[in-house]
Motif scaffolding. Sequence first.
Motif, PDB file in Angstrom:
ATOM      1  N   ASP A 143      52.995  31.578   9.462  1.00 33.12           N
ATOM      2  CA  ASP A 143      53.436  30.358   9.811  1.00 33.12           C
ATOM      3  C   ASP A 143      52.342  29.282   9.727  1.00 33.12           C
ATOM      4  O   ASP A 143      50.945  29.908  10.196  1.00 33.12           O
ATOM      5  CB  ASP A 143      54.076  30.336  10.774  1.00 33.12           C
ATOM      6  CG  ASP A 143      55.553  30.613  10.939  1.00 33.12           C
ATOM      7  OD1 ASP A 143      56.216  30.829   9.841  1.00 33.12           O
ATOM      8  OD2 ASP A 143      56.056  30.859  11.972  1.00 33.12           O
ATOM      9  N   ALA A 144      52.303  28.142   9.609  1.00 34.06           N
ATOM     10  CA  ALA A 144      51.064  27.271   9.778  1.00 34.06           C
ATOM     11  C   ALA A 144      50.504  27.402  11.201  1.00 34.06           C
ATOM     12  O   ALA A 144      49.290  26.820  11.420  1.00 34.06           O
ATOM     13  CB  ALA A 144      51.467  25.828   9.579  1.00 34.06           C
ATOM     14  N   THR A 145      51.112  27.692  12.283  1.00 36.23           N
ATOM     15  CA  THR A 145      50.628  27.814  13.519  1.00 36.23           C
ATOM     16  C   THR A 145      49.720  29.034  13.811  1.00 36.23           C
ATOM     17  O   THR A 145      49.373  29.160  14.937  1.00 36.23           O
ATOM     18  CB  THR A 145      51.709  27.489  14.511  1.00 36.23           C
ATOM     19  OG1 THR A 145      52.724  28.635  14.260  1.00 36.23           O
ATOM     20  CG2 THR A 145      52.367  26.309  14.472  1.00 36.23           C
ATOM     21  N   ASP A 146      50.050  30.050  12.823  1.00 34.59           N
ATOM     22  CA  ASP A 146      49.187  31.315  12.864  1.00 34.59           C
ATOM     23  C   ASP A 146      47.979  31.302  12.786  1.00 34.59           C
ATOM     24  O   ASP A 146      47.546  30.602  11.500  1.00 34.59           O
ATOM     25  CB  ASP A 146      49.880  32.451  12.134  1.00 34.59           C
ATOM     26  CG  ASP A 146      51.502  32.986  12.620  1.00 34.59           C
ATOM     27  OD1 ASP A 146      51.755  32.787  13.760  1.00 34.59           O
ATOM     28  OD2 ASP A 146      52.399  33.031  11.680  1.00 34.59           O
ATOM     29  N   ALA A 147      47.193  31.915  13.349  1.00 33.96           N
ATOM     30  CA  ALA A 147      45.667  31.911  12.985  1.00 33.96           C
ATOM     31  C   ALA A 147      45.272  32.766  11.629  1.00 33.96           C
ATOM     32  O   ALA A 147      44.163  32.719  11.280  1.00 33.96           O
ATOM     33  CB  ALA A 147      44.655  32.305  14.410  1.00 33.96           C
ATOM     34  N   GLY A 148      46.038  33.489  11.296  1.00 32.85           N
ATOM     35  CA  GLY A 148      46.158  34.216  10.221  1.00 32.85           C
ATOM     36  C   GLY A 148      46.930  35.502  10.203  1.00 32.85           C
ATOM     37  O   GLY A 148      47.895  35.413  10.912  1.00 32.85           O
ATOM     38  N   PRO A 149      46.822  36.532   9.144  1.00 35.59           N
ATOM     39  CA  PRO A 149      47.891  37.389   9.087  1.00 35.59           C
ATOM     40  C   PRO A 149      47.933  38.424  10.434  1.00 35.59           C
ATOM     41  O   PRO A 149      48.976  38.937  10.579  1.00 35.59           O
ATOM     42  CB  PRO A 149      47.370  38.147   7.886  1.00 35.59           C
ATOM     43  CG  PRO A 149      45.829  37.917   7.637  1.00 35.59           C
ATOM     44  CD  PRO A 149      45.816  36.595   8.155  1.00 35.59           C
TER      45      PRO A 149
END
Length: 200
Positions: A80-86
């Motif tokens: 998601d766009a709100t995730d810092a990364g995988p």
Amino acid sequence: MTVSDPLSAVLRALERPGRDTSDYDLNPGTVLPEGRVLRPAAVLVPFLCGPAGIEVVLTKRSSRLKHHPGQIAFPGGKVDATDAGPVEAALREAREEIGLPQGAVEILGTWAAHETVTGFSVTPVFGRIRHAFEPVPEAGEVDEVFSVPLAHAADPARFRIEGRRWRGEMRRYYVAPYGPYYIWGATARILRALADRMAA
């Protein structure tokens, strides 16, 4: 006396070089379109050290889902766009799908993203579950949470290659059945890559 890490073989395997995986690496004749846009995703490959040994936690997706119903999968999903990364995406999805607290996971490493035939670029995130937890399957998304012994998942002899028609062409892929569970596709391919590196 020094007590060895039960995951030492996994840790060594994660450090070993190996070729990248994809849904196409058993189908070398596949011509992929230039300029294709892949959707970023991530999965958590969670190891649980229990009295019976090391296990890999997997899910059986709900049979009511539109995409991949009933398939065996690692906890995971789209970044998601709100995730810092995988890594954050994999931990968030594991919390949502199986009730695994984020603080209960020690991240061991990641691999290069795995391209799927459904247009995702999936980053495998490997993690150690620090302590036992009570899985809570996400209603409507996950039918079952279960574990497979690492001794099974890391044994190359447990894998075989099968094939089926996909969009008019024969597609070959790994399978690693375990009891009533038919593990195949990207999940089996990632486990086979781990098995190969552990056997190296």
